[in-house]
Design a protein around this motif. Structure first.
Motif, mmCIF file in Angstrom:
data_model
loop_
_atom_site.group_PDB
_atom_site.id
_atom_site.type_symbol
_atom_site.label_atom_id
_atom_site.label_comp_id
_atom_site.label_asym_id
_atom_site.label_seq_id
_atom_site.Cartn_x
_atom_site.Cartn_y
_atom_site.Cartn_z
ATOM 1 N N ARG A 59 0.827 -1.205 0.000
ATOM 2 C CA ARG A 59 0.000 0.000 0.000
ATOM 3 C C ARG A 59 0.864 1.258 0.000
ATOM 4 O O ARG A 59 0.579 2.210 -0.727
ATOM 5 N N THR A 60 1.927 1.260 0.793
ATOM 6 C CA THR A 60 2.820 2.418 0.839
ATOM 7 C C THR A 60 3.460 2.651 -0.518
ATOM 8 O O THR A 60 3.551 3.783 -0.995
ATOM 9 N N ARG A 99 0.924 4.124 -2.994
ATOM 10 C CA ARG A 99 0.717 5.564 -2.768
ATOM 11 C C ARG A 99 1.883 6.371 -3.310
ATOM 12 O O ARG A 99 1.696 7.432 -3.904
#
Length: 79
Positions: A25-26, A29
Motif C-alpha cells: 500500500r505504501t 501511494r
C-alpha cells in the motif's frame, strides 16, 4: 528516461513478491506522487531510500521478536 522506467518496473515486480500488505500500500501511494521537477525527484528518491533502509532494519529486528512470541526459539530463528 529508460533507466528510470526499467528500475521502476523491476521495483514493482519485486514488490509483488512480498507478503507485506502495508509495504504494498505504501509503495502504491508513492507511485501516485510524480515529481514536478528534478529537485523533487531527488528529494522523493532520497526519502524513499531512507524509508526503505528503516523498514529493512526494523524488519530484521522485529521479525525474530514476533517469531519468538509466536513459536518460541524456533520462531525467532525463522523470523
Amino acid at each position: 528516461g529508460s533507466a528510470a522506467g526499467l528500475s521502476g518496473a523491476v521495483g514493482k515486480g519485486l514488490a509483488q513478491l512480498t507478503f507485506d500488505g502495508d509495504y504494498k500500500r505504501t509503495r502504491a501511494r508513492a507511485d501516485l506522487r510524480r515529481p514536478a521537477n528534478a529537485a523533487q525527484g531527488v528529494w522523493q528518491g532520497g526519502r524513499a531510500l531512507g524509508a526503505g533502509v528503516v523498514q529493512g532494519v526494523t524488519g530484521v529486528v522485529a521479525q525474530p521478536i514476533r517469531g519468538y512470541a509466536r513459536d518460541g526459539a524456533r520462531g525467532a530463528l525463522k523470523g
